[in-house]
Each structure stands twice: as structure tokens, then as C-alpha cells.
Motif scaffolding. Sequence first.
Motif, PDB file in Angstrom:
ATOM      1  N   LEU A  24       0.914  -1.207  -0.033  1.00 23.82           N
ATOM      2  CA  LEU A  24      -0.054  -0.134  -0.065  1.00 23.82           C
ATOM      3  C   LEU A  24       0.872   1.282  -0.005  1.00 23.82           C
ATOM      4  CD1 LEU A  24      -2.868  -0.973   2.422  1.00 23.82           C
ATOM      5  CD2 LEU A  24      -3.065  -0.588  -0.113  1.00 23.82           C
ATOM      6  N   GLY A  25       1.875   1.251   0.874  1.00 23.67           N
ATOM      7  CA  GLY A  25       2.707   2.243   0.865  1.00 23.67           C
ATOM      8  C   GLY A  25       3.381   2.648  -0.728  1.00 23.67           C
ATOM      9  N   GLN A  26       3.785   1.626  -1.392  1.00 22.29           N
ATOM     10  CA  GLN A  26       4.336   1.856  -2.839  1.00 22.29           C
ATOM     11  C   GLN A  26       3.377   2.203  -3.798  1.00 22.29           C
ATOM     12  OE1 GLN A  26       6.922   1.037  -4.873  1.00 22.29           O
ATOM     13  NE2 GLN A  26       8.336  -0.331  -3.821  1.00 22.29           N
ATOM     14  N   ILE A  27       2.028   1.662  -3.861  1.00 23.71           N
ATOM     15  CA  ILE A  27       1.124   2.251  -4.458  1.00 23.71           C
ATOM     16  C   ILE A  27       0.793   3.631  -4.439  1.00 23.71           C
ATOM     17  CG2 ILE A  27       0.429   0.083  -5.326  1.00 23.71           C
ATOM     18  CD1 ILE A  27      -2.077   0.268  -3.892  1.00 23.71           C
ATOM     19  N   THR A  28       0.519   4.058  -2.963  1.00 23.59           N
ATOM     20  CA  THR A  28       0.126   5.318  -2.718  1.00 23.59           C
ATOM     21  C   THR A  28       1.398   6.444  -2.952  1.00 23.59           C
ATOM     22  OG1 THR A  28      -1.053   4.429  -0.878  1.00 23.59           O
ATOM     23  CG2 THR A  28      -0.364   6.755  -0.442  1.00 23.59           C
ATOM     24  N   THR A  29       2.393   6.353  -2.758  1.00 21.50           N
ATOM     25  CA  THR A  29       3.551   7.077  -2.987  1.00 21.50           C
ATOM     26  C   THR A  29       3.687   7.458  -4.439  1.00 21.50           C
ATOM     27  OG1 THR A  29       5.250   5.452  -2.627  1.00 21.50           O
ATOM     28  CG2 THR A  29       4.616   7.096  -0.600  1.00 21.50           C
ATOM     29  N   ARG A  30       3.682   6.240  -5.157  1.00 23.35           N
ATOM     30  CA  ARG A  30       3.731   6.219  -6.406  1.00 23.35           C
ATOM     31  C   ARG A  30       2.666   7.032  -7.141  1.00 23.35           C
ATOM     32  NH1 ARG A  30       8.300   3.962  -8.338  1.00 23.35           N
ATOM     33  NH2 ARG A  30       9.490   2.351  -6.800  1.00 23.35           N
ATOM     34  N   ALA A  31       1.506   7.043  -6.431  1.00 23.07           N
ATOM     35  CA  ALA A  31       0.489   7.701  -7.103  1.00 23.07           C
ATOM     36  C   ALA A  31       0.511   9.253  -6.778  1.00 23.07           C
ATOM     37  CB  ALA A  31      -1.072   7.044  -6.414  1.00 23.07           C
ATOM     38  N   GLY A  32       1.334   9.693  -6.335  1.00 22.60           N
ATOM     39  CA  GLY A  32       1.527  10.927  -5.861  1.00 22.60           C
ATOM     40  C   GLY A  32       1.355  11.440  -4.621  1.00 22.60           C
ATOM     41  N   PHE A  33       0.733  10.755  -3.628  1.00 16.77           N
ATOM     42  CA  PHE A  33       0.564  10.909  -2.326  1.00 16.77           C
ATOM     43  C   PHE A  33       1.768  10.758  -1.188  1.00 16.77           C
ATOM     44  CE2 PHE A  33      -3.499   9.486  -4.465  1.00 16.77           C
ATOM     45  CZ  PHE A  33      -4.253  10.501  -4.238  1.00 16.77           C
TER      46      PHE A  33
END
Length: 211
Positions: free
Chosen positions: A84-93
Motif C-alpha cells: 500500500l505504501g508503494q502504490i500510494t506514494t507512486r500515485a503522488g500522495f
Amino acid sequence: ETLAATMKTAAVLATILGSAAAFAPAQQGQTSTALNAFESELGVQEPLGFYDPIGLLNEADEARFQRLRYVELKHGRIAMLAFLGQITTRAGFHLAGDIDNAGHSFDSYPNGLAALFGPNAIPTNGLWQIIFFIGFLELGVMSDLTGTGEFLGDFRNGVVHGDKGWDNYTDEQKLKKRAIELNNGRAAMMGILGLMMHEQIGGSFPIIGQM
């Protein structure tokens, strides 16, 4: 650079070994005793049923099984947070504000492993802070400190969560939710390993974007 290279090599080896183990046939020496002893445990479900391709439970006793289940559950929880951390930060958050007193913002650092290892990684002191915080959680929070857990991984430590908390579920509902957590953890372990590999390989993916 040496540490980063070591991490990359370890990730590649883990993937190769994991893939080989996943498709390897069960050892002929695996006895029916282990199957009979653990085939009704949580996590034994369709379509694989009791699945132990590399024979970790060959001639294992209950203590051995419980230890492996505890490790699986813990790694699954960590992997779910990591994915979840990966996809959240890569989505710009990212968190607002600065990560240090020098004025570096959270979004000024790269995502994934590059945030920890590499030329643009967070300072070493920041990495040590993360490690010590994880150690604190491991020893002082995410453990059955009171010895009152109903099952492996029950870290409530006597805390009651109101009218809609765990104690208000039926036994069937509890078992279902535990099975969901276990399976989601298994999927997340595969997912985060895949993201780590593709981070080194490169490419662009839906939602995640450029690796």
C-alpha cells in the motif's frame, strides 16, 4: 552502492527460489501424518488445499506449525503495509511538510527502495530512526504483551473496540476475517516482491506509473 547491490541480488535470488519452490512437486517422503495433522488449519482452502511443496511441515509438530504460521502472518501484515505504501506514494500522495530540519520535503525523495538506498536516499540518520521505530513496534506494541490473545497474531492486549469490535463477531465471522487477512497477506508478499523486482527492471504500469 555495495549495500544497494546486495539488496538487489537478494531480491533476485528470493524470487528465483520462491518461484522454484512454488512449482516444485511435493517430496515423496512427505508423510500423511503431517497432512492429517494440519489439513483442517486456517488457510487450507480451495483451490490448493493443504499446500506444502517444499516439505516445511514434514514430521513437524504443533509448535513448529505455530511458529511458521506466526512468521507467515507477520510477514503478510508487513507486506500489506509495504504494498500500500508503494502504490500510494507512486500515485503522488506524500506526507505534507518537511522530513528534516534542512527543509527537504517528503515528496523530494524517490519512491520505493530508492528512498532507502542510492544517491538520492534519505539521510542515514533517518534510516536508523525507521529501524528503531520498527523495533519499538515489534517489542512494545505489535506483540501479545498480556498473554490474553485468542489466537496467533491477536495483539489487542485487552483493548475493547466498542460495540462493533472483534468481541461482537460470531466465531464463524472471526474465522472468515482471519482467513481473509491471511490470504491478503500472502497476496501482498507476492505483490511487494514483484514491485521490488520491477523497480530494478523498469517499465510503466497502471496506477503505479513509471518504475
